[in-house]
Motif scaffolding. Sequence first.
Motif, short mmCIF file in Angstrom:
data_model
loop_
_atom_site.label_atom_id
_atom_site.label_comp_id
_atom_site.label_asym_id
_atom_site.label_seq_id
_atom_site.Cartn_x
_atom_site.Cartn_y
_atom_site.Cartn_z
N TRP A 133 -2.65 -3.42 12.81
CA TRP A 133 -4.09 -3.37 12.56
C TRP A 133 -4.68 -1.97 12.73
O TRP A 133 -5.87 -1.78 12.48
CB TRP A 133 -4.82 -4.37 13.45
N THR A 134 -3.89 -1.00 13.15
CA THR A 134 -4.39 0.37 13.23
C THR A 134 -4.74 0.82 11.81
O THR A 134 -3.95 0.65 10.89
CB THR A 134 -3.34 1.31 13.85
N ASP A 135 -5.91 1.38 11.65
CA ASP A 135 -6.44 1.67 10.32
C ASP A 135 -6.06 3.08 9.86
O ASP A 135 -6.90 3.98 9.80
CB ASP A 135 -7.95 1.47 10.31
N LEU A 136 -4.78 3.26 9.53
CA LEU A 136 -4.28 4.55 9.06
C LEU A 136 -4.51 4.70 7.56
O LEU A 136 -4.47 3.72 6.81
CB LEU A 136 -2.78 4.66 9.32
N PRO A 137 -4.70 5.94 7.09
CA PRO A 137 -4.83 6.16 5.65
C PRO A 137 -3.48 6.11 4.96
O PRO A 137 -2.43 6.33 5.59
CB PRO A 137 -5.43 7.57 5.57
N ALA A 138 -3.51 5.85 3.68
CA ALA A 138 -2.30 5.90 2.85
C ALA A 138 -2.20 7.26 2.20
O ALA A 138 -3.21 7.87 1.84
CB ALA A 138 -2.35 4.82 1.77
N HIS A 152 0.83 -1.21 0.00
CA HIS A 152 0.00 0.00 0.00
C HIS A 152 0.86 1.27 0.00
O HIS A 152 2.07 1.22 0.25
CB HIS A 152 -0.93 0.00 1.22
N GLY A 153 0.23 2.40 -0.24
CA GLY A 153 0.92 3.68 -0.20
C GLY A 153 1.43 3.99 1.20
O GLY A 153 0.98 3.39 2.19
N PRO A 154 2.38 4.92 1.32
CA PRO A 154 2.99 5.21 2.61
C PRO A 154 1.99 5.79 3.61
O PRO A 154 1.05 6.50 3.23
CB PRO A 154 4.08 6.22 2.28
N THR A 155 2.21 5.50 4.89
CA THR A 155 1.40 6.09 5.96
C THR A 155 2.16 7.20 6.67
O THR A 155 1.55 8.01 7.35
CB THR A 155 1.00 5.04 7.01
N HIS A 156 3.46 7.20 6.56
CA HIS A 156 4.36 8.16 7.21
C HIS A 156 4.39 7.98 8.73
O HIS A 156 4.93 8.84 9.44
CB HIS A 156 4.04 9.60 6.83
N ALA A 157 3.82 6.91 9.25
CA ALA A 157 3.87 6.64 10.68
C ALA A 157 5.27 6.18 11.06
O ALA A 157 5.92 5.45 10.31
CB ALA A 157 2.84 5.58 11.06
N ARG A 158 5.72 6.56 12.21
CA ARG A 158 7.03 6.16 12.72
C ARG A 158 6.84 5.29 13.96
O ARG A 158 7.39 5.55 15.01
CB ARG A 158 7.89 7.38 13.05
N ALA A 159 6.00 4.30 13.80
CA ALA A 159 5.66 3.40 14.91
C ALA A 159 5.33 2.03 14.31
O ALA A 159 5.30 1.87 13.10
CB ALA A 159 4.46 3.97 15.67
N LEU A 160 5.08 1.07 15.17
CA LEU A 160 4.66 -0.26 14.72
C LEU A 160 3.18 -0.18 14.34
O LEU A 160 2.31 -0.06 15.20
CB LEU A 160 4.88 -1.29 15.83
N VAL A 194 -7.05 -0.74 0.94
CA VAL A 194 -8.27 -0.59 0.14
C VAL A 194 -8.13 0.60 -0.81
O VAL A 194 -8.41 0.48 -2.02
CB VAL A 194 -9.51 -0.43 1.04
N THR A 195 -7.70 1.74 -0.30
CA THR A 195 -7.62 2.93 -1.15
C THR A 195 -6.51 2.80 -2.19
O THR A 195 -6.65 3.30 -3.30
CB THR A 195 -7.45 4.21 -0.31
N ILE A 217 -3.89 -9.67 -8.51
CA ILE A 217 -3.17 -8.56 -7.88
C ILE A 217 -3.66 -8.49 -6.45
O ILE A 217 -4.87 -8.46 -6.20
CB ILE A 217 -3.46 -7.23 -8.61
N LEU A 218 -2.71 -8.48 -5.49
CA LEU A 218 -3.05 -8.42 -4.08
C LEU A 218 -2.37 -7.20 -3.46
O LEU A 218 -1.15 -7.07 -3.51
CB LEU A 218 -2.60 -9.68 -3.36
N VAL A 219 -3.16 -6.31 -2.87
CA VAL A 219 -2.62 -5.12 -2.23
C VAL A 219 -2.65 -5.36 -0.73
O VAL A 219 -3.72 -5.56 -0.14
CB VAL A 219 -3.42 -3.86 -2.61
N ALA A 220 -1.46 -5.37 -0.14
CA ALA A 220 -1.36 -5.74 1.26
C ALA A 220 -0.25 -4.94 1.95
O ALA A 220 0.02 -3.80 1.60
CB ALA A 220 -1.14 -7.25 1.37
N HIS A 221 0.41 -5.58 2.89
CA HIS A 221 1.30 -4.92 3.84
C HIS A 221 2.67 -5.57 3.86
O HIS A 221 2.84 -6.71 3.40
CB HIS A 221 0.67 -4.98 5.23
N PHE A 222 3.62 -4.88 4.43
CA PHE A 222 5.01 -5.31 4.55
C PHE A 222 5.11 -6.76 5.04
O PHE A 222 5.68 -7.62 4.37
CB PHE A 222 5.74 -4.36 5.51
#
Length: 188
Positions: free
Chosen positions: A20-25, A9-17, A54-55, A136-141
């Motif tokens: 499941w926190t639902d941050l936007p991209a 997914h697109g970057p969240t810019h979060a500097r934390a673990l 999703v986005t 095509i699967l859009v997922a996480h690290f």
Amino acid sequence: MRRLFWLRHGPTHARALVGWTDLPADLSDLAALARLSAALPQVPVISSDLQRAVTTADAIAGNRLRLPPDPALREIHFGDWEMQHHAEIADQDHLRAYWDRPGDIAPPGGDSWNAVGARVNACVDRLLTAHAGDLILVAHFGVILTQVQRALGITPYEAFAHRIDPLSLTELTLGPQGWAAARINHIP
């Protein structure tokens, strides 16, 4: 041969673990999204149910069939460590063990590496049975790394050595000889 095109997914810019926190991209790099969409075949798109996936999936889908989001494609659940910076976690020995000896070690209230791998493997197997052809699967690290581990037949620790950047493409194939990696962390 079946091909799975894994997109982070697109970057969240979060500097934390962030699990499941639902941050936007951040999907402001329209040129990168256009290049990514153009590099993909016209096959169905599925994503995790977290909004950052999703986005991103919606942004690259174009006229491709958009399958419903699947919660089994969610990121690692970091439990009590969720949204904390590494330095903020009180039990540093436990944290180091989680990253240095991934397997059955889990954050308090969260997922072990083996639990995430089992969840994602079962989801991928189910999707391959339910849908003919490529996906095509859009997922996480972490999700993508479980599948890199599966394709390369490596240890979890070795899988963690691979970069999976936001908006990168990892192409894995399933053929008569089993899983293989065509490319990992490709930026179109």
